[in-house]
Scaffold this motif. Structure first.
Motif, PDB file in Angstrom:
ATOM      1  N   ASN A 672     -40.850   8.349 -53.813  1.00 44.69           N
ATOM      2  CA  ASN A 672     -41.258   7.083 -54.556  1.00 44.69           C
ATOM      3  C   ASN A 672     -42.171   6.460 -53.347  1.00 44.69           C
ATOM      4  O   ASN A 672     -43.170   6.216 -53.024  1.00 44.69           O
ATOM      5  CB  ASN A 672     -39.883   6.064 -54.231  1.00 44.69           C
ATOM      6  CG  ASN A 672     -39.220   6.284 -55.705  1.00 44.69           C
ATOM      7  OD1 ASN A 672     -39.767   7.184 -56.779  1.00 44.69           O
ATOM      8  ND2 ASN A 672     -38.387   6.426 -56.129  1.00 44.69           N
ATOM      9  N   LYS A 675     -45.358   8.364 -52.747  1.00 45.49           N
ATOM     10  CA  LYS A 675     -45.779   7.953 -53.563  1.00 45.49           C
ATOM     11  C   LYS A 675     -46.638   6.091 -53.516  1.00 45.49           C
ATOM     12  O   LYS A 675     -47.800   5.550 -54.356  1.00 45.49           O
ATOM     13  CB  LYS A 675     -45.099   7.424 -54.929  1.00 45.49           C
ATOM     14  CG  LYS A 675     -45.773   6.954 -56.168  1.00 45.49           C
ATOM     15  CD  LYS A 675     -45.093   7.151 -57.266  1.00 45.49           C
ATOM     16  CE  LYS A 675     -44.090   5.812 -57.458  1.00 45.49           C
ATOM     17  NZ  LYS A 675     -43.150   5.961 -58.268  1.00 45.49           N
ATOM     18  N   ARG A 676     -46.567   5.194 -52.535  1.00 45.06           N
ATOM     19  CA  ARG A 676     -46.922   4.152 -52.339  1.00 45.06           C
ATOM     20  C   ARG A 676     -47.721   4.366 -51.235  1.00 45.06           C
ATOM     21  O   ARG A 676     -48.093   3.112 -50.100  1.00 45.06           O
ATOM     22  CB  ARG A 676     -45.231   3.397 -52.590  1.00 45.06           C
ATOM     23  CG  ARG A 676     -44.212   3.121 -53.432  1.00 45.06           C
ATOM     24  CD  ARG A 676     -43.042   2.003 -53.426  1.00 45.06           C
ATOM     25  NE  ARG A 676     -42.672   2.323 -54.729  1.00 45.06           N
ATOM     26  CZ  ARG A 676     -42.968   0.828 -55.572  1.00 45.06           C
ATOM     27  NH1 ARG A 676     -43.333  -0.214 -54.812  1.00 45.06           N
ATOM     28  NH2 ARG A 676     -42.301   0.534 -56.202  1.00 45.06           N
ATOM     29  N   SER A 677     -48.119   5.393 -50.806  1.00 45.93           N
ATOM     30  CA  SER A 677     -48.564   5.376 -49.557  1.00 45.93           C
ATOM     31  C   SER A 677     -47.820   5.436 -47.932  1.00 45.93           C
ATOM     32  O   SER A 677     -48.596   5.100 -47.771  1.00 45.93           O
ATOM     33  CB  SER A 677     -50.003   4.730 -49.948  1.00 45.93           C
ATOM     34  OG  SER A 677     -50.769   4.111 -51.006  1.00 45.93           O
ATOM     35  N   VAL A 696     -45.428   1.418 -44.649  1.00 46.78           N
ATOM     36  CA  VAL A 696     -45.976   1.894 -45.886  1.00 46.78           C
ATOM     37  C   VAL A 696     -46.465   0.624 -45.901  1.00 46.78           C
ATOM     38  O   VAL A 696     -46.114  -0.434 -45.703  1.00 46.78           O
ATOM     39  CB  VAL A 696     -44.301   1.476 -46.466  1.00 46.78           C
ATOM     40  CG1 VAL A 696     -45.121   1.694 -48.233  1.00 46.78           C
ATOM     41  CG2 VAL A 696     -43.410   3.317 -46.497  1.00 46.78           C
ATOM     42  N   LYS A 700     -48.281  -2.273 -51.549  1.00 49.87           N
ATOM     43  CA  LYS A 700     -47.654  -1.029 -52.434  1.00 49.87           C
ATOM     44  C   LYS A 700     -45.956  -1.708 -52.061  1.00 49.87           C
ATOM     45  O   LYS A 700     -45.373  -0.846 -52.917  1.00 49.87           O
ATOM     46  CB  LYS A 700     -48.109   0.065 -51.628  1.00 49.87           C
ATOM     47  CG  LYS A 700     -49.287   0.928 -50.872  1.00 49.87           C
ATOM     48  CD  LYS A 700     -49.830   1.347 -52.572  1.00 49.87           C
ATOM     49  CE  LYS A 700     -51.076   1.163 -52.280  1.00 49.87           C
ATOM     50  NZ  LYS A 700     -52.036   1.274 -53.707  1.00 49.87           N
ATOM     51  N   MET A 701     -45.431  -2.599 -51.593  1.00 43.75           N
ATOM     52  CA  MET A 701     -43.621  -2.721 -51.189  1.00 43.75           C
ATOM     53  C   MET A 701     -43.155  -3.166 -52.320  1.00 43.75           C
ATOM     54  O   MET A 701     -42.448  -3.317 -52.964  1.00 43.75           O
ATOM     55  CB  MET A 701     -43.530  -3.469 -50.232  1.00 43.75           C
ATOM     56  CG  MET A 701     -43.750  -2.213 -49.158  1.00 43.75           C
ATOM     57  SD  MET A 701     -42.406  -0.699 -49.457  1.00 43.75           S
ATOM     58  CE  MET A 701     -40.453  -1.234 -49.531  1.00 43.75           C
ATOM     59  N   PHE A 704     -40.645  -2.335 -55.330  1.00 49.38           N
ATOM     60  CA  PHE A 704     -39.571  -1.411 -54.275  1.00 49.38           C
ATOM     61  C   PHE A 704     -38.142  -1.448 -54.608  1.00 49.38           C
ATOM     62  O   PHE A 704     -37.211  -0.643 -54.983  1.00 49.38           O
ATOM     63  CB  PHE A 704     -39.828  -0.998 -53.529  1.00 49.38           C
ATOM     64  CG  PHE A 704     -39.029   0.013 -52.100  1.00 49.38           C
ATOM     65  CD1 PHE A 704     -39.769   1.622 -52.929  1.00 49.38           C
ATOM     66  CD2 PHE A 704     -38.043   0.113 -51.092  1.00 49.38           C
ATOM     67  CE1 PHE A 704     -38.531   2.043 -52.373  1.00 49.38           C
ATOM     68  CE2 PHE A 704     -37.861   0.902 -50.476  1.00 49.38           C
ATOM     69  CZ  PHE A 704     -37.439   2.154 -51.218  1.00 49.38           C
TER      70      PHE A 704
END
Length: 755
Positions: A672, A675-677, A696, A700-701, A704
């Motif tokens: 996961n 996938k969120r870089s 991260v 992108k968080m 989550f």
């Protein structure tokens, strides 16, 4: 037949025993003594003129390490409170230091709270700080005014993300600390692993001064390595500490750990090092003095162990606070003396508790109280009496102090005077956090400032129409109390934008507005605080010329706009290297002002410009038409020119994320985060649990937390804190720019319709 020991109570006050002795029934039974007194009646502050009897400490740690529970025990054992309550107690009372209703409901500390108590004839001022990174400014300003600290570590979690942040803050202000490994009653607790993490992750020269007897549910007591005694905590709440011999199966380990302690101190203390080389055995007193010397220099960290919840190990920690943490006069505190035309002079404060030195204090925290603004103040020099007048050295305003009080959570206790080393509260004083107060108006002093981090997240905030007035009052109060919470109007989107340190930070303030001001608000979708920066240097040569009859405007600037190194990419700099009179020196500040005005809003995506240096090399002026406005416009034009010809990039905040999950879910979480870089930086596993550390992008968080709960059946937990700014990926940059231009297009259309 086993003989029982009968206690004899001596010297009681209002029925409370002050100390006990035990009658030995026969010579065959080993002697067992009581080290600490039972709790007496509630103790008040003792007015010591001697600065040796003062300790100012903070209790800091990662989220949910037991800071507030530990503070509750400290207050109970020192007689400050009559009964203990839990952070999330079944009686719905909550811990003393969590006085806010939201804190008691959520079971977290939101605001730092101050109190004071008495132990071994020493006044201890304590500040309990939050663990969430969203409220990191509370820790920051507490550590700024404290002399020492207790770093609490979870016996299971060990060194976690916020532990690293707190450790950096202690280092920034050179605060000596003790470590307390808490929660050793929990399944999977391992103090030896935590000590190893302190040495490897925090780079502390640390060693045990206590050892646990048993672990997890079998935690019975602790071993005092210095006195070579076992300590057991008897009574309903562990209030009576009984000394006994070290259990036979732990004598060898205790001896080995004592030798390890000696070696750790000898490596950094010359006096003990000489004794160690000469193979002389130091006395207990000599060893304690050596620990104190190296702890004050931040060269050694004594490690205590226990379980605050199970009432074990707190009293020895209190002894450690008195024995090893600094007295106010052992800490160097400086103020800057402002002189006209000269550089500021750095003066060391005199902490002697007398009225012979001029009064100097620092306002480090503001709070709205029932009687107006409540200002938390640390006194660094001199003394102040109730009714005297003080001067704010920033605003030069004189104000009378009608009331002085000491703090105990949300309760106040009036005092007539305060001295150097004290932490107190003033009422009705209008000031800002970080202001310096003196009683002598001729003393132009200012204490060293408090570091305030920039907000990393923004949301639109909209109040209900009928509560606009209350909303305005709430915003004025909260932005004044918390410098990391900001509310600004965005002319492009025509919205109010609230900025803070995280989603929880903004959510807490929205709930406080509804509860405390009856002002419900709606928070929009989170927005990340992107920045704009240069990828490569670009030259500029811009002439601003305007002539429309009468005096015109003329200003020319020549130079280079260049990127700063990555470690400075959140700041901007201005450098003047002009020679001669082409650009008169009186116009250089105007050029800098124009550059900084442009830096407030970049042309690429509307975000702030950072990580850029404006390097002024040359220019030109007109003897009649040149003025400040002309050079402000010239600098702004130079930045626009650099946008036309330079390579610009968007920066985004990168967060350090630490996730703790059951080992069977570790692979899913890594997937996961990837996938969120995210970039995985470390993984650990112990006792069926795994810890994943990653960097991260904040963008992108979002979401989550929900994803983590669903993938781990609610068992997983995570924390994140700001790490640094870094360039975004090309697709994200394109998306941010296009979104900005769409918003600009919409606002332009609205303007046309209005016209």
């Amino acid at each position: 037949m086993k003989r029982m020991w009968a206690p004899r109570v001596c010297h009681s006050v209002h029925g409370h025993p002050l100390w006990r002795i035990f009658i030995k029934p026969c010579a065959a039974v080993p002697i067992v003594t009581v080290r600490y007194a039972s709790r007496g009646p509630a103790k008040r502050f003792t007015d010591h003129k001697d600065v040796d009897h003062i300790r100012n400490i903070g209790i800091s740690a990662h989220i949910d390490s037991g800071k507030t529970t530990l503070t509750e025990r400290v207050l109970f054992y020192t007689g400050r409170i009559a009964e203990m309550h839990e952070v999330k107690g079944k009686d719905n009372v909550g811990a003393t230091m969590d006085s806010m209703e939201l804190e008691r409901q959520r079971g977290i500390t939101i605001q730092s709270a101050a109190t004071y108590t008495l132990w071994r004839d020493c006044n201890i001022n304590i500040i309990d700080t939050p663990g969430h990174v969203d409220f990191t400014v509370e820790v920051e300003r507490a550590l700024r005014v404290l002399d020492g600290a207790v770093l609490v570590l979870c016996g299971v979690g060990g060194v976690q993300s916020q532990t690293l942040t707190v450790n950096r803050q202690m280092k920034r202000y050179s605060v000596p600390c003790l470590a307390f490994i808490n929660k050793l009653d929990r399944m999977g607790a391992n103090p030896y692993r935590v000590l190893h993490q302190m040495r490897t992750k925090l780079n502390h020269n640390a060693a045990f001064v206590n050892l646990p007897i048993g672990k997890e549910s079998n935690l019975q007591g602790i071993i005092d390595i210095l006195d070579e005694k076992a300590l057991y905590f008897d009574g309903t709440f562990g209030e009576t500490v009984r000394e006994d011999e070290i259990p036979g199966d732990m004598r060898q380990e205790a001896a080995e750990r004592r030798q390890e302690l000696l070696e750790a101190i000898s490596n950094v203390d010359d006096k003990l090092g000489e004794m160690f080389l000469e193979e002389k055995k130091p006395s207990v007193q000599e060893l304690k003095e050596a620990i104190r010397r190296v702890t004050l220099k931040r060269q050694f960290t004594p490690v205590f162990v226990g379980s605050a919840l199970k009432n074990k190990g707190v009293q020895p920690l209190l002894d450690g606070v008195i024995d090893y943490l600094p007295k106010p006069h052992e800490v160097d505190n400086f103020a800057f003396l402002h002189k006209e035309g000269d550089e500021n002079e750095r003066l060391r404060m005199n902490p002697e508790r007398s009225n012979h030195n001029p009064f100097v204090s620092l306002a480090f925290k503001l709070e709205a109280g029932r009687f107006g603004q409540l200002t938390y103040v640390r006194v660094y020099q001199g003394m102040l009496r109730k009714g005297e007048s003080i001067y704010n050295t920033r605003t030069h305003q004189k104000v009378r102090v009608p009331r002085l009080a000491r703090l105990h959570a949300n309760n106040m206790e009036d005092v007539e005077e305060v001295y150097s080393g004290d932490i107190c509260a003033l009422f009705g004083v209008d000031c800002a956090s970080g202001d310096t107060f003196v009683t002598d108006p001729k003393l132009h002093l200012s204490m060293e400032s408090i570091f305030v981090p920039d907000p990393v997240i923004s949301m639109s905030i909209t109040p209900k129409k009928e509560a606009v007035e209350q909303f305005s009052k709430a915003i004025h109060r909260f932005t004044k109390e918390d410098p990391t919470f900001r509310v600004e109007y965005d002319p492009d989107s025509k919205e109010l934008i609230a900025s803070g340190m995280g989603e929880l930070h903004l959510e807490i303030y929205s709930q406080r507005m509804e509860r405390e001001y009856n002002c419900p608000v709606t928070l929009g979708k989170p927005k990340v605080a992107f920045r704009e920066s240069l990828a490569a240097p670009v030259e500029f040569d811009f002439l601003h010329k305007k002539q429309s009859g009468g005096a015109g405007q003329f200003g020319r600037v020549i130079g280079i706009l260049e990127p700063l190194p990555p470690e400075k990419n959140t700041t901007i700099e201005f450098q003047d290297d002009t020679v001669g009179t082409n650009v008169p020196k009186q116009f250089v500040p105007a050029i800098e002002k124009g550059f900084r005005m442009m830096a407030e809003k970049g042309l690429l995506s509307g975000h702030k410009i950072s990580g850029v240096r404006f390097h002024l090399l040359d220019g030109a002026h007109h003897i009649v038409d040149s003025n400040e406005i002309a050079f402000i416009s010239a600098a702004q034009g130079a930045v626009r020119q650099a946008y036309d010809y330079g390579a610009w990039q968007i920066l985004e905040p990168i967060m350090f994320v630490e996730v703790t999950v059951p080992e069977e879910n570790q692979g899913t979480v890594i997937g996961n985060l990837t996938k969120r870089s995210g970039v995985i930086t470390a993984t650990e596993g112990a006792e069926g649990w795994g810890t994943v550390c990653a960097e991260v992008p904040l963008n992108k968080m979002f979401g989550f937390a929900t994803e983590l709960r669903s993938s781990t059946q609610g068992k997983g937990e995570f924390s994140m804190e700001y790490s640094r700014y870094a360039p975004v990926s090309p697709d994200v940059q394109e998306e941010v720019i296009s979104r900005y231009h769409e918003a600009l297009g919409v606002s332009e259309e609205k303007k046309k319709k209005k016209n």
